[in-house]
Design an enzyme around this catalytic site. Structure first.
Site, mmCIF file in Angstrom:
data_model
loop_
_atom_site.group_PDB
_atom_site.id
_atom_site.type_symbol
_atom_site.label_atom_id
_atom_site.label_comp_id
_atom_site.label_asym_id
_atom_site.label_seq_id
_atom_site.Cartn_x
_atom_site.Cartn_y
_atom_site.Cartn_z
ATOM 1 N N ASN A 21 -82.237 -35.967 63.772
ATOM 2 C CA ASN A 21 -81.249 -35.636 63.327
ATOM 3 C C ASN A 21 -80.951 -33.988 63.168
ATOM 4 O O ASN A 21 -81.935 -34.077 61.935
ATOM 5 C CB ASN A 21 -79.938 -36.270 62.482
ATOM 6 C CG ASN A 21 -79.711 -37.771 62.923
ATOM 7 O OD1 ASN A 21 -80.208 -38.125 64.202
ATOM 8 N ND2 ASN A 21 -79.781 -38.852 62.037
ATOM 9 N N CYS B 97 -78.943 -10.278 61.324
ATOM 10 C CA CYS B 97 -80.351 -9.786 59.985
ATOM 11 C C CYS B 97 -80.291 -8.640 59.909
ATOM 12 O O CYS B 97 -79.267 -8.264 60.695
ATOM 13 C CB CYS B 97 -81.619 -10.519 60.649
ATOM 14 S SG CYS B 97 -82.740 -9.965 59.846
ATOM 15 N N ASN C 79 -78.251 -50.884 65.511
ATOM 16 C CA ASN C 79 -77.121 -50.277 66.490
ATOM 17 C C ASN C 79 -76.390 -51.031 66.389
ATOM 18 O O ASN C 79 -76.052 -52.263 67.026
ATOM 19 C CB ASN C 79 -78.034 -50.194 68.016
ATOM 20 C CG ASN C 79 -76.995 -49.040 68.256
ATOM 21 O OD1 ASN C 79 -76.087 -48.711 68.339
ATOM 22 N ND2 ASN C 79 -78.035 -47.659 68.874
ATOM 23 N N PRO C 80 -75.051 -50.681 66.920
ATOM 24 C CA PRO C 80 -73.406 -51.911 67.373
ATOM 25 C C PRO C 80 -73.486 -52.144 68.578
ATOM 26 O O PRO C 80 -73.287 -52.571 68.977
ATOM 27 C CB PRO C 80 -72.180 -50.609 67.036
ATOM 28 C CG PRO C 80 -72.939 -50.111 66.000
ATOM 29 C CD PRO C 80 -73.916 -49.604 66.114
ATOM 30 N N HIS D 262 -86.352 -32.476 65.140
ATOM 31 C CA HIS D 262 -85.558 -31.794 66.125
ATOM 32 C C HIS D 262 -85.204 -30.459 65.349
ATOM 33 O O HIS D 262 -84.270 -29.648 65.523
ATOM 34 C CB HIS D 262 -84.216 -32.557 67.376
ATOM 35 C CG HIS D 262 -84.754 -32.925 67.806
ATOM 36 N ND1 HIS D 262 -83.771 -34.318 68.300
ATOM 37 C CD2 HIS D 262 -85.576 -32.836 68.961
ATOM 38 C CE1 HIS D 262 -84.151 -34.647 68.955
ATOM 39 N NE2 HIS D 262 -85.223 -33.961 68.996
ATOM 40 N N CYS E 7 -84.278 -15.052 62.093
ATOM 41 C CA CYS E 7 -84.103 -13.887 62.811
ATOM 42 C C CYS E 7 -85.369 -14.110 63.856
ATOM 43 O O CYS E 7 -86.390 -14.063 64.307
ATOM 44 C CB CYS E 7 -84.400 -13.056 62.569
ATOM 45 S SG CYS E 7 -84.214 -11.570 62.861
ATOM 46 N N CYS F 62 -82.089 -6.401 59.855
ATOM 47 C CA CYS F 62 -82.903 -6.033 60.861
ATOM 48 C C CYS F 62 -82.456 -5.828 61.988
ATOM 49 O O CYS F 62 -82.458 -4.758 62.553
ATOM 50 C CB CYS F 62 -84.884 -6.525 61.292
ATOM 51 S SG CYS F 62 -84.551 -7.661 61.912
ATOM 52 N N TYR G 101 -71.400 -26.220 62.268
ATOM 53 C CA TYR G 101 -70.690 -25.622 61.149
ATOM 54 C C TYR G 101 -69.540 -24.756 61.025
ATOM 55 O O TYR G 101 -69.536 -24.513 60.894
ATOM 56 C CB TYR G 101 -71.583 -24.318 61.230
ATOM 57 C CG TYR G 101 -73.394 -23.985 61.704
ATOM 58 C CD1 TYR G 101 -73.503 -23.614 62.536
ATOM 59 C CD2 TYR G 101 -74.033 -24.265 60.452
ATOM 60 C CE1 TYR G 101 -75.269 -23.859 62.809
ATOM 61 C CE2 TYR G 101 -75.406 -24.399 60.606
ATOM 62 C CZ TYR G 101 -75.675 -24.012 61.825
ATOM 63 O OH TYR G 101 -77.416 -24.301 62.023
HETATM 64 N N1 APR Z 1 -74.538 -47.216 63.111
HETATM 65 C C1 APR Z 1 -76.252 -47.631 63.785
HETATM 66 N N2 APR Z 1 -75.537 -46.438 65.314
HETATM 67 C C2 APR Z 1 -74.314 -46.469 66.146
HETATM 68 C C3 APR Z 1 -73.265 -45.872 64.923
HETATM 69 C C4 APR Z 1 -73.058 -46.839 63.151
HETATM 70 N N3 APR Z 1 -72.146 -46.835 62.362
HETATM 71 N N4 APR Z 1 -72.172 -45.428 66.069
HETATM 72 C C5 APR Z 1 -72.951 -44.960 66.814
HETATM 73 N N5 APR Z 1 -74.249 -45.838 67.111
HETATM 74 C C6 APR Z 1 -74.747 -45.237 67.756
HETATM 75 C C7 APR Z 1 -74.718 -45.420 68.968
HETATM 76 O O1 APR Z 1 -74.568 -46.742 69.842
HETATM 77 C C8 APR Z 1 -75.965 -44.810 70.291
HETATM 78 O O2 APR Z 1 -76.415 -45.787 70.356
HETATM 79 O O3 APR Z 1 -76.196 -44.051 68.277
HETATM 80 C C9 APR Z 1 -76.567 -44.088 68.976
HETATM 81 C C10 APR Z 1 -76.116 -42.451 69.519
HETATM 82 O O4 APR Z 1 -76.543 -42.276 70.765
HETATM 83 P P1 APR Z 1 -77.106 -40.633 70.634
HETATM 84 O O5 APR Z 1 -75.650 -39.877 70.594
HETATM 85 O O6 APR Z 1 -77.786 -40.518 71.909
HETATM 86 O O7 APR Z 1 -77.660 -40.071 69.499
HETATM 87 P P2 APR Z 1 -79.407 -40.032 70.509
HETATM 88 O O8 APR Z 1 -80.216 -41.170 70.251
HETATM 89 O O9 APR Z 1 -79.982 -39.325 68.073
HETATM 90 O O10 APR Z 1 -79.434 -38.338 70.380
HETATM 91 C C11 APR Z 1 -80.891 -38.037 70.605
HETATM 92 O O11 APR Z 1 -80.166 -36.171 71.400
HETATM 93 O O12 APR Z 1 -78.389 -34.263 72.539
HETATM 94 C C12 APR Z 1 -80.096 -34.684 72.034
HETATM 95 O O13 APR Z 1 -81.403 -33.319 70.137
HETATM 96 C C13 APR Z 1 -80.130 -34.139 70.301
HETATM 97 O O14 APR Z 1 -81.120 -35.985 69.098
HETATM 98 C C14 APR Z 1 -80.065 -35.526 69.880
HETATM 99 C C15 APR Z 1 -80.763 -36.661 71.008
#
Ligand code: APR
Length: 259
Positions: A112, A158, A223-224, A129, A137, A160, A75
């Site tokens: 996310n 809150c 994913n990159p 999530h 609250c 309350c 936030y």
């Molecule tokens: N486009 C696509 N993928 C990307 C990009 C991009 N521009 N930039 C980074 N990434 C990929 C990274 O390579 C990595 O595999 O996004 C992924 C991010 O990984 P995490 O940060 O582990 O995210 P995530 O898998 O969503 O985490 C799962 O972990 O902490 C908990 O609750 C939290 O929901 C989260 C969970």
């Protein structure tokens, strides 16, 4: 873009076009291009903050210690120096919302909590999530929007007298039953899962693509970097950023692929 990636995009688009039921499974990577920090990888949230503050037991015992971390991570727009405006959806979120409208995509499961899929217009959505958009609250259960003024004094209270908890899932907290059942219902019906931007390290969320693969479905991954899915269940790997990949797939599905 190299020849192999172009061919992989062609293959992925053909799979999506011929699919019976497609779900998207998204992680922090889809929001990276909106400026939302990922949790892992270079500069990730867990390199900079104490994960303990996001454990349910610690939060309940020490909300006054956990809330400053929570506000900084999720936030920042509400912090006293107001360092940034709220995040906005990017092209990847918008393409998924459009595909839902067009009947190309049946459902989206996101890990996310940034609310960007809902902001882009996705409605057939499981926020697995939870979300940062509202607080509840811990005493009376009242649910309110996460407004800037509410977060200027921490921990937020809150009327309350109870303390508010964000409506996202903390470590050690169960997944919301409605979010979980809608996600698994959609995964069991799907013959294609489009995995976008996730390391696949966190369970039970990471079982969603595996339910589709286990049912004989095809996994397309954007994913990159490789993830825990890539060598395990991924059928078509697109080594790209989320926006570039989703825009390129959308062009192919609309038959307007650039030669
Ligand atoms: N486009 C696509 N993928 C990307 C990009 C991009 N521009 N930039 C980074 N990434 C990929 C990274 O390579 C990595 O595999 O996004 C992924 C991010 O990984 P995490 O940060 O582990 O995210 P995530 O898998 O969503 O985490 C799962 O972990 O902490 C908990 O609750 C939290 O929901 C989260 C969970």
């Amino acid at each position: 873009m190299n020849h192999d990636t172009e061919r992989a995009l062609d293959k992925a688009a053909a799979i999506l076009a011929g699919a019976r039921s497609v779900i998207a499974f998204t992680g922090a990577g889809i929001s990276a291009e909106s400026g939302v920090p990922t949790f892992r990888g270079a500069g990730g949230i867990w390199e900079r903050y104490d994960e303990r503050h996001l454990e349910l037991g610690y939060f309940r015992a020490h909300p006054e210690l956990a809330w400053p971390t929570i506000r900084d991570i999720f936030y920042a727009f509400a912090s006293p120096d107001g360092e940034r405006p709220p995040f906005q959806p990017n092209d990847a979120h918008r393409v998924l919302a459009a595909w839902e409208q067009q009947g190309i995509l049946n459902f989206t499961v996101t890990q996310n909590i940034d609310g960007l899929h809902a902001a882009a217009g996705s409605r057939r959505l499981s926020e697995f999530h939870g979300t940062t958009a509202t607080l509840s609250c811990m005493r009376c259960g009242a649910r309110v929007p996460s407004a800037r003024e509410l977060l200027e004094t921490l921990p937020p209270r809150c009327p309350c007298g109870g303390i508010y908890k964000p409506d996202f899932t903390f470590f050690g907290e169960g997944i919301d039953p409605a979010a979980s059942s809608s996600a698994y219902d959609a995964a069991r019906k799907a013959d294609v899962c489009l995995v976008i931007g996730s390391t696949g390290l966190v369970y039970p969320a990471a079982t969603i693509p595996r339910v589709v693969a286990g049912g004989g479905g095809t996994v397309i991954e954007v994913n990159p970097e490789p993830s825990t899915f890539t060598d395990d269940i991924t059928g078509v790997f697109l080594p790209m950023g989320a926006s570039e990949a989703l825009v390129a797939l959308d062009r192919r599905l609309r038959g307007t692929a650039t030669p």
